[in-house]
Motif scaffolding. Structure first.
Motif, mmCIF file in Angstrom:
data_model
loop_
_atom_site.group_PDB
_atom_site.id
_atom_site.type_symbol
_atom_site.label_atom_id
_atom_site.label_comp_id
_atom_site.label_asym_id
_atom_site.label_seq_id
_atom_site.Cartn_x
_atom_site.Cartn_y
_atom_site.Cartn_z
ATOM 1 N N VAL A 296 -8.111 9.274 4.700
ATOM 2 C CA VAL A 296 -6.922 9.838 4.068
ATOM 3 C C VAL A 296 -6.321 8.772 3.165
ATOM 4 O O VAL A 296 -6.002 7.671 3.604
ATOM 5 N N ARG A 297 -6.182 9.106 1.908
ATOM 6 C CA ARG A 297 -5.682 8.178 0.910
ATOM 7 C C ARG A 297 -4.201 8.422 0.663
ATOM 8 O O ARG A 297 -3.751 9.576 0.623
ATOM 9 N N LEU A 298 -3.450 7.330 0.498
ATOM 10 C CA LEU A 298 -2.028 7.431 0.196
ATOM 11 C C LEU A 298 -1.779 7.048 -1.255
ATOM 12 O O LEU A 298 -2.245 6.019 -1.732
ATOM 13 N N GLN A 299 -1.048 7.901 -1.953
ATOM 14 C CA GLN A 299 -0.601 7.622 -3.310
ATOM 15 C C GLN A 299 0.917 7.628 -3.296
ATOM 16 O O GLN A 299 1.538 8.347 -2.501
ATOM 17 N N THR A 300 1.537 6.827 -4.144
ATOM 18 C CA THR A 300 2.993 6.771 -4.179
ATOM 19 C C THR A 300 3.510 7.096 -5.574
ATOM 20 O O THR A 300 2.822 6.892 -6.579
ATOM 21 N N ALA A 301 4.726 7.592 -5.612
ATOM 22 C CA ALA A 301 5.425 7.833 -6.869
ATOM 23 C C ALA A 301 6.907 7.574 -6.636
ATOM 24 O O ALA A 301 7.447 7.876 -5.566
ATOM 25 N N THR A 302 7.574 7.018 -7.651
ATOM 26 C CA THR A 302 8.990 6.680 -7.559
ATOM 27 C C THR A 302 9.739 7.332 -8.709
ATOM 28 O O THR A 302 9.276 7.317 -9.851
ATOM 29 N N ALA A 303 10.893 7.902 -8.416
ATOM 30 C CA ALA A 303 11.699 8.553 -9.447
ATOM 31 C C ALA A 303 12.040 7.572 -10.562
ATOM 32 O O ALA A 303 12.347 6.402 -10.309
ATOM 33 N N ALA A 304 12.002 8.067 -11.791
ATOM 34 C CA ALA A 304 12.329 7.230 -12.950
ATOM 35 C C ALA A 304 13.811 7.279 -13.291
ATOM 36 O O ALA A 304 14.311 6.415 -14.016
ATOM 37 N N ARG A 305 14.514 8.282 -12.792
ATOM 38 C CA ARG A 305 15.951 8.393 -13.054
ATOM 39 C C ARG A 305 16.658 8.846 -11.785
ATOM 40 O O ARG A 305 16.055 9.439 -10.898
ATOM 41 N N GLY A 306 17.933 8.518 -11.723
ATOM 42 C CA GLY A 306 18.710 8.859 -10.542
ATOM 43 C C GLY A 306 19.272 7.617 -9.886
ATOM 44 O O GLY A 306 19.508 6.594 -10.536
ATOM 45 N N ALA A 307 19.462 7.679 -8.581
ATOM 46 C CA ALA A 307 20.093 6.588 -7.834
ATOM 47 C C ALA A 307 19.053 5.722 -7.132
ATOM 48 O O ALA A 307 18.010 6.215 -6.712
ATOM 49 N N ALA A 308 19.355 4.434 -7.029
ATOM 50 C CA ALA A 308 18.486 3.538 -6.263
ATOM 51 C C ALA A 308 18.551 3.875 -4.779
ATOM 52 O O ALA A 308 17.587 3.649 -4.038
ATOM 53 N N MET A 309 19.673 4.431 -4.355
ATOM 54 C CA MET A 309 19.829 4.912 -2.982
ATOM 55 C C MET A 309 20.712 6.154 -3.029
ATOM 56 O O MET A 309 21.841 6.098 -3.525
ATOM 57 N N ILE A 310 20.189 7.275 -2.580
ATOM 58 C CA ILE A 310 20.950 8.526 -2.604
ATOM 59 C C ILE A 310 21.970 8.499 -1.470
ATOM 60 O O ILE A 310 21.603 8.410 -0.299
ATOM 61 N N THR A 311 23.248 8.576 -1.831
ATOM 62 C CA THR A 311 24.308 8.478 -0.830
ATOM 63 C C THR A 311 25.213 9.705 -0.797
ATOM 64 O O THR A 311 26.120 9.773 0.037
#
Length: 245
Positions: free
Chosen positions: A43-58
């Motif tokens: 099982v392979r893991l791929q990652t993706a990170t949002a390009a816009r928005g908050a560094a931490m959603i609060t």
């Protein structure tokens, strides 16, 4: 997006996208380390990170902003020519932003999971599948109403003991991991001793490592939402594979 290799040289049987709706690459790496530790060979893991928005959603405004990024990145993953099947997407923010949008937009063979949803469902049942009372410990008071709404939408309100908020500002706690763990420990203790919780979910993707540190300190299960979502995804992939045989 970035790909993380398998621990063994075997043909890929499935692929999971860990999609971080926050913009923090550090948080993505933290959650990916925890997810990789749960994955079997093949099982392979791929990652993706949002390009816009908050560094931490609060708060709920941060969740709303993250929804479209989740939809964009999820579609990109699902449309990739090199994506093996079966595959799954994990929305790695506790408020599950964009999860319903993904489920409506993507083909059925692309399974979708939210870390908040998976953790709550796991917490509400013991190892024998019997209902149990569960609480949530987190650092974000701005998401308390959203958490209660998610519990209700899953039909788990009868077993929910409530949310306990760690003392301190979310971003200040995030900048001091040791203090954050201690404050979360007090919140977990309040869930157990004050509310009668038989299991406690640590409510936040960036807090996932704290869950592993806290678990040995309590007699009841203290659940990482990242681990819960990976386990749910693996179960879903296994069932899908069996159906295709």
């Amino acid at each position: 997006m970035s790909a993380l290799p398998d621990s063994q040289d075997k043909p890929l049987a499935a692929q999971i996208l860990l999609l971080n709706p926050n913009t923090s690459q550090q948080t993505t790496a933290l959650m990916a380390r925890q997810a990789l530790a749960c994955l079997p060979a093949g099982v392979r893991l791929q990652t993706a990170t949002a390009a816009r928005g908050a560094a931490m959603i609060t708060d709920e405004a941060g969740l709303a902003i993250a929804e479209q990024e989740v939809l964009r990145l999820g579609r990109e993953f699902a449309d990739a020519d090199d994506s093996p099947r079966p595959c799954a997407i994990i929305v790695a923010a506790f408020g599950n932003p964009g999860l319903d949008l993904l489920r409506a937009a993507l083909p059925a063979q692309v399974q979708t999971f939210g870390i908040g949803e998976a953790a709550m469902l796991q917490a509400a049942r013991d190892a024998e599948g019997l209902p149990r009372r569960f609480g949530i410990a987190t650092t974000t008071p701005g998401l308390e109403a959203s958490i209660a709404a998610s519990v209700s939408a899953l039909g788990l309100t009868p077993w929910f003991t409530g949310t306990r908020i760690a003392e301190g500002q979310p971003l200040a706690l995030a900048a001091d991991p040791a203090l954050q763990c201690e404050r979360l420990a007090a919140a977990v203790a309040a869930c157990v001793d004050g509310d009668g919780a038989q299991a406690v979910v640590i409510g936040g993707g960036p807090l996932a490592e704290a869950a592993l540190w806290l678990a040995p300190r309590f007699a009841v299960p203290v659940l990482s939402p990242v681990v819960a979502a990976v386990q749910a995804a693996l179960k879903g992939l296994q069932l899908q594979t069996l159906e295709q045989v």
